[in-house]
Design an enzyme around this catalytic site. Structure first.
Site, PDB file in Angstrom:
ATOM      1  CE1 TYR A  63      -3.017  -2.966   0.186  1.00  0.00           C
ATOM      2  CE2 TYR A  63      -3.948  -2.063   2.200  1.00  0.00           C
ATOM      3  CZ  TYR A  63      -3.964  -3.003   1.182  1.00  0.00           C
ATOM      4  OH  TYR A  63      -4.925  -3.978   1.163  1.00  0.00           O
ATOM      5  CE  LYS A 117       1.743 -18.099  -1.662  1.00  0.00           C
ATOM      6  NZ  LYS A 117       0.992 -19.347  -1.512  1.00  0.00           N
ATOM      7  CG  ASP A 162      -1.731 -20.287   0.119  1.00  0.00           C
ATOM      8  OD1 ASP A 162      -1.016 -20.099   1.113  1.00  0.00           O
ATOM      9  OD2 ASP A 162      -1.372 -21.014  -0.834  1.00  0.00           O
ATOM     10  CG  ASP A 219      -7.172  -4.332   3.879  1.00  0.00           C
ATOM     11  OD1 ASP A 219      -8.164  -4.276   4.624  1.00  0.00           O
ATOM     12  OD2 ASP A 219      -7.065  -3.640   2.846  1.00  0.00           O
ATOM     13  CG  ASP A 266     -12.498  -6.592   6.089  1.00  0.00           C
ATOM     14  OD1 ASP A 266     -12.101  -5.913   7.057  1.00  0.00           O
ATOM     15  OD2 ASP A 266     -13.109  -6.107   5.117  1.00  0.00           O
TER      16      ASP A 266
END
Ligand code: NAD
Length: 355
Positions: free
Chosen positions: A140, A189, A221, A245, A249
């Protein structure tokens, strides 16, 4: 103790009013003094000053012990360019106050089990996951480029982290895990991404200072899948900005109730920004329909992390649970056989229970 209040837009003022009610009870009970200063941010700030985050707001927030935020945003301001939209105020404040660790608990109140999309047997006797998301780095904030090519365009975002950025968030994560049950999962990852490999190596080194905390690792994942398959295996999770992020959620929605969940954004010092995870809900603003519990739970986090008032934090959490036990519900969490109440009444009930 100085508290900067940012009611913001939509339901923001409705819910902040209830949070203040609760803090007034704490003041009396614990014989302390909160000095509230209300400041502008978001759409209301744009209307009053032309910008979403006035300098005056940053100054007052920096001089405070904690910042309590309602929510910002609304359709009226959606036509403005990105840097002048209410959300730019949020990002600007996180940067200005150097809050780099976002703590989002996904707590399921057993009274609201039926609101979850998961089966009862998966939920067991409840969920209590703490997701710690890095807030100031990664894709970001890394270099963003778009160039013209022979067959159209090419764009990339850079996921970059430095050792020091990882060390500071890792410390927050270990400290948080220590306050809970000494279990921490790093989600990355590392099988594919170089930045993830740096995360793993660095977090392992920080772990040497926290021998009591059991650290384990999971690829993002797999984590996205495991959160739905068996969420109770997780306690404290730490991860980089983009993964955090998405996963925070996902974790919060497992509890089924957006109006119940708080968050804290912390930096190196004690100053933190506390806010519900939901938005400004313009569809119900000013109608006495908003659930104030996420904001009241944010007050509990504020007392715990910025103001060193753990007992008061626990009392607030217990009062919320008791009011739910008594059968009171706002519209968003209403179930048959329960008593429907508005925003103000819910605030009054929690404040009364606390007394
Ligand atoms: P939202 O969270 O505001 O609302 C989604 C749905 O949930 C709506 O139906 C709303 O009525 C309901 N809801 C949300 N909070 C509730 C509460 N406390 N009690 C009862 N019901 C509640 O998300 P949205 O509709 O996507 O966004 C509305 C605005 O909020 C947009 O401008 C968005 O940019 C902004 N937003 C702000 C923040 C923030 O300030 N941190 C976060 C997310 C969205």
């Amino acid at each position: 103790m100085k508290i900067a209040l940012i009611p913001g837009d939509g339901i923001g003022p409705d819910i902040i009013e209830q949070a203040v009610k609760v803090l007034k009870v704490i003041e009396k009970k614990y014989n302390c003094k909160f000095e509230f200063t209300e400041v502008l941010m978001g759409g209301v700030a744009i209307d009053a000053t032309g910008v979403p985050l006035p300098e005056e707001t940053i100054k007052i927030c920096k001089e405070s012990d904690a910042v309590l935020l309602g929510a910002v945003g609304g359709e009226k301001w959606d036509v403005l360019p990105g840097h002048l939209r209410p959300e730019a105020g949020l990002l600007g404040m996180r940067k200005a106050l150097e809050v780099f660790a976002n703590l989002r608990p996904a707590i399921m109140f057993p009274q609201l089990k039926s609101a979850s999309t998961l089966k009862e047997e998966v939920l067991g006797d409840g969920l209590d996951i703490m997701v710690i998301r890095e807030l100031n780095g990664g894709a970001y904030f890394g270099e963003k480029v778009r160039i013209d090519t022979e067959d159209g365009q090419k764009a990339w975002d850079t996921m970059a982290y430095s050792t020091s950025e990882i060390v500071r968030i890792a410390k927050v994560a270990f400290e948080t895990a220590k306050k809970r049950d000494n279990k921490l999962t790093l989600i990355d990852k590392a099988n594919v991404l170089e930045s993830s490999r740096l995360w793993r190596e660095t977090v392992k080194k920080v772990a040497l200072d926290y021998p009591e905390v059991e650290l384990n690792f999971m690829y993002v994942d797999n984590a996205a899948m495991q959160l739905i398959r068996n969420p109770r295996q997780f306690s404290t999770i730490v991860t980089e900005n983009l993964f955090g992020d998405i996963l925070s959620d996902e974790a919060s929605m497992l509890t089924g109730s957006l109006g119940m969940l708080p968050s804290a954004s912390l930096g190196s010092g004690k100053l933190g920004v506390y806010e519900p995870i939901h938005g400004s809900a313009p569809d119900i603003a000013g109608q006495d329909k908003a659930n104030p519990i996420a904001t009241i739970m944010s007050v509990a986090m504020m007392l715990r992390y910025s103001l060193d008032m753990e007992d008061a934090a626990k009392e607030i959490e217990a009062a919320v649970s008791k009011v739910l036990d008594m059968g009171y519900r706002t519209g968003d969490i209403m179930q048959t056989g329960m008593t429907l109440v508005g925003t103000k009444k819910m605030g009054d009930l929690i404040a009364e229970t606390l007394k």
